[in-house]
Design a protein around this motif. Structure first.
Motif, PDB file in Angstrom:
ATOM      1  N   GLY A 185       0.805  -1.216   0.000  1.00 57.38           N
ATOM      2  CA  GLY A 185       0.000   0.000   0.000  1.00 57.38           C
ATOM      3  C   GLY A 185       0.840   1.269   0.000  1.00 57.38           C
ATOM      4  O   GLY A 185       0.554   2.212  -0.739  1.00 57.38           O
ATOM      5  N   LEU A 186       1.889   1.288   0.823  1.00 63.42           N
ATOM      6  CA  LEU A 186       2.735   2.477   0.855  1.00 63.42           C
ATOM      7  C   LEU A 186       3.506   2.633  -0.450  1.00 63.42           C
ATOM      8  O   LEU A 186       3.757   3.752  -0.904  1.00 63.42           O
ATOM      9  N   GLY A 187       3.870   1.503  -1.047  1.00 65.54           N
ATOM     10  CA  GLY A 187       4.521   1.567  -2.357  1.00 65.54           C
ATOM     11  C   GLY A 187       3.617   2.200  -3.390  1.00 65.54           C
ATOM     12  O   GLY A 187       4.063   3.008  -4.223  1.00 65.54           O
ATOM     13  N   GLU A 188       2.332   1.849  -3.343  1.00 68.58           N
ATOM     14  CA  GLU A 188       1.366   2.418  -4.294  1.00 68.58           C
ATOM     15  C   GLU A 188       1.144   3.911  -4.045  1.00 68.58           C
ATOM     16  O   GLU A 188       0.740   4.641  -4.952  1.00 68.58           O
ATOM     17  N   GLU A 189       1.423   4.343  -2.820  1.00 68.54           N
ATOM     18  CA  GLU A 189       1.267   5.765  -2.486  1.00 68.54           C
ATOM     19  C   GLU A 189       2.525   6.574  -2.798  1.00 68.54           C
ATOM     20  O   GLU A 189       2.601   7.771  -2.501  1.00 68.54           O
ATOM     21  N   GLY A 190       3.524   5.921  -3.367  1.00 66.78           N
ATOM     22  CA  GLY A 190       4.728   6.641  -3.768  1.00 66.78           C
ATOM     23  C   GLY A 190       5.873   6.607  -2.792  1.00 66.78           C
ATOM     24  O   GLY A 190       6.886   7.301  -2.983  1.00 66.78           O
ATOM     25  N   PHE A 191       5.756   5.786  -1.733  1.00 69.28           N
ATOM     26  CA  PHE A 191       6.843   5.656  -0.776  1.00 69.28           C
ATOM     27  C   PHE A 191       7.775   4.518  -1.187  1.00 69.28           C
ATOM     28  O   PHE A 191       7.352   3.535  -1.803  1.00 69.28           O
ATOM     29  N   GLU A 192       9.024   4.635  -0.799  1.00 70.19           N
ATOM     30  CA  GLU A 192       9.953   3.507  -0.889  1.00 70.19           C
ATOM     31  C   GLU A 192       9.912   2.814   0.469  1.00 70.19           C
ATOM     32  O   GLU A 192       9.962   3.486   1.511  1.00 70.19           O
ATOM     33  N   THR A 193       9.806   1.481   0.491  1.00 70.99           N
ATOM     34  CA  THR A 193       9.620   0.786   1.762  1.00 70.99           C
ATOM     35  C   THR A 193      10.651  -0.315   1.967  1.00 70.99           C
ATOM     36  O   THR A 193      11.191  -0.884   1.020  1.00 70.99           O
ATOM     37  N   ALA A 194      10.885  -0.596   3.241  1.00 76.05           N
ATOM     38  CA  ALA A 194      11.655  -1.762   3.675  1.00 76.05           C
ATOM     39  C   ALA A 194      10.965  -2.259   4.929  1.00 76.05           C
ATOM     40  O   ALA A 194      10.345  -1.484   5.659  1.00 76.05           O
ATOM     41  N   ALA A 195      11.030  -3.554   5.203  1.00 74.87           N
ATOM     42  CA  ALA A 195      10.298  -4.101   6.345  1.00 74.87           C
ATOM     43  C   ALA A 195      11.085  -5.204   7.025  1.00 74.87           C
ATOM     44  O   ALA A 195      11.804  -5.982   6.384  1.00 74.87           O
ATOM     45  N   VAL A 196      10.966  -5.254   8.345  1.00 77.10           N
ATOM     46  CA  VAL A 196      11.525  -6.331   9.160  1.00 77.10           C
ATOM     47  C   VAL A 196      10.468  -6.744  10.172  1.00 77.10           C
ATOM     48  O   VAL A 196       9.503  -6.006  10.413  1.00 77.10           O
ATOM     49  N   GLY A 197      10.664  -7.912  10.790  1.00 70.22           N
ATOM     50  CA  GLY A 197       9.663  -8.424  11.709  1.00 70.22           C
ATOM     51  C   GLY A 197      10.047  -8.399  13.170  1.00 70.22           C
ATOM     52  O   GLY A 197       9.231  -8.747  14.032  1.00 70.22           O
ATOM     53  N   THR A 198      11.278  -7.963  13.488  1.00 67.69           N
ATOM     54  CA  THR A 198      11.719  -7.943  14.883  1.00 67.69           C
ATOM     55  C   THR A 198      12.529  -6.691  15.178  1.00 67.69           C
ATOM     56  O   THR A 198      13.074  -6.051  14.271  1.00 67.69           O
ATOM     57  N   GLY A 199      12.629  -6.379  16.474  1.00 66.32           N
ATOM     58  CA  GLY A 199      13.456  -5.257  16.877  1.00 66.32           C
ATOM     59  C   GLY A 199      14.923  -5.518  16.603  1.00 66.32           C
ATOM     60  O   GLY A 199      15.661  -4.609  16.211  1.00 66.32           O
ATOM     61  N   ALA A 200      15.359  -6.760  16.814  1.00 66.38           N
ATOM     62  CA  ALA A 200      16.761  -7.101  16.577  1.00 66.38           C
ATOM     63  C   ALA A 200      17.139  -6.852  15.121  1.00 66.38           C
ATOM     64  O   ALA A 200      18.222  -6.341  14.830  1.00 66.38           O
ATOM     65  N   ALA A 201      16.241  -7.208  14.206  1.00 61.49           N
ATOM     66  CA  ALA A 201      16.531  -7.013  12.781  1.00 61.49           C
ATOM     67  C   ALA A 201      16.665  -5.531  12.449  1.00 61.49           C
ATOM     68  O   ALA A 201      17.505  -5.141  11.631  1.00 61.49           O
ATOM     69  N   LEU A 202      15.847  -4.695  13.084  1.00 65.23           N
ATOM     70  CA  LEU A 202      15.956  -3.265  12.835  1.00 65.23           C
ATOM     71  C   LEU A 202      17.286  -2.729  13.347  1.00 65.23           C
ATOM     72  O   LEU A 202      17.974  -1.975  12.649  1.00 65.23           O
ATOM     73  N   LEU A 203      17.670  -3.115  14.566  1.00 67.75           N
ATOM     74  CA  LEU A 203      18.908  -2.600  15.145  1.00 67.75           C
ATOM     75  C   LEU A 203      20.124  -3.025  14.335  1.00 67.75           C
ATOM     76  O   LEU A 203      21.100  -2.278  14.219  1.00 67.75           O
ATOM     77  N   GLU A 204      20.075  -4.219  13.777  1.00 65.92           N
ATOM     78  CA  GLU A 204      21.201  -4.712  12.984  1.00 65.92           C
ATOM     79  C   GLU A 204      21.426  -3.868  11.740  1.00 65.92           C
ATOM     80  O   GLU A 204      22.543  -3.728  11.261  1.00 65.92           O
ATOM     81  N   ARG A 205      20.337  -3.283  11.215  1.00 66.30           N
ATOM     82  CA  ARG A 205      20.437  -2.564   9.947  1.00 66.30           C
ATOM     83  C   ARG A 205      20.109  -1.082  10.064  1.00 66.30           C
ATOM     84  O   ARG A 205      20.071  -0.379   9.059  1.00 66.30           O
ATOM     85  N   ALA A 206      19.895  -0.612  11.302  1.00 65.29           N
ATOM     86  CA  ALA A 206      19.474   0.785  11.485  1.00 65.29           C
ATOM     87  C   ALA A 206      20.466   1.764  10.868  1.00 65.29           C
ATOM     88  O   ALA A 206      20.079   2.783  10.298  1.00 65.29           O
TER      89      ALA A 206
END
Length: 222
Positions: free
Chosen positions: A22-43
């Motif tokens: 949905g956000l892609g269709e609204e013109g945003f570039e997106t990336a997604a992860v499912g855990t806090g650890a995954a976000l911190l690893e790539r923040a």
């Protein structure tokens, strides 16, 4: 002009797919992860313009995750997703450094409108640096100089509140609001006891900043 980049932290696979599409269709570039650890690893690798963080992640409270990012100097606007709409929950989210709050189930158009509003305000944020100190909301730990110490959830929230405003005097009332939920009965010396524990733990970390008392006001780190 490049599309705004939104990073989504959501463990519900179906909702994550809906948001990415949905956000892609609204013109945003997106990336997604499912855990806090995954976000911190790539923040540090993501140049995100805004973060959408589920409060109820499987490995961390999204609010603790937000505090850790703020302590690392990451001031990217954060919109929390949560199943809870009670006032104390919303207050806790803002105390953790969040910028907006959306309750599940939500209308997708409202999410888009809130994100665009955050992006318009995002350029005014100033990065906060806390020297070498790193907070890990997954392990509820602080690390510095190659060593780490485990924190209780309350210790973590207090340290996050101080670290997010490094060099500033943080008032006792603000620290109480960060460490305990609204309405909690906290004795006058309880905060001082927790600060003393944090000082002992930080002293065991090489190069960690000190927590100093600002008489008549509260405490300061850095």
């Amino acid at each position: 002009m490049p599309a705004p980049r939104i990073v989504i932290v959501e463990d519900d696979a179906e909702l994550q797919r809906v948001l990415v599409r949905g956000l892609g269709e609204e013109g945003f570039e997106t990336a997604a992860v499912g855990t806090g650890a995954a976000l911190l690893e790539r923040a540090g690798d993501w140049a995100a313009d805004a973060l959408v963080i589920d409060v109820g992640l499987p490995d961390a409270d999204g609010r603790d995750l937000c505090q850790a990012l703020r302590a690392q100097g990451i001031q990217t606007p954060v919109l929390f997703l949560t199943a809870h709409d009670a006032v104390p929950d919303r207050v806790a989210g803002f105390n953790a450094g969040g910028d907006d709050y959306l309750t599940k189930p939500f209308d997708f158009d409202e999410l888009v409108a809130r994100l665009r509003s955050l992006l318009r305000r995002g350029g005014n944020d100033t990065a906060v640096e806390v020297g070498p100190l790193r907070l890990d909301p997954v392990a509820h730990a602080a690390s510095c100089g190659g060593k780490s110490t485990t924190l209780t959830p309350t210790e973590f929230r207090l340290l996050g509140a101080l670290a997010g405003r490094s060099g500033e005097a943080v008032r006792r009332r603000e620290l109480l609001g960060a460490g305990w939920p609204p309405g909690a009965i906290v004795h006058d010396n309880t905060l001082d006891v927790y600060i003393a524990r944090l000082r002992r733990k930080l002293r065991a970390l090489p190069g960690a900043p000190d927590i100093t008392t600002v008489h008549g006001v509260g405490y300061r780190i850095g």
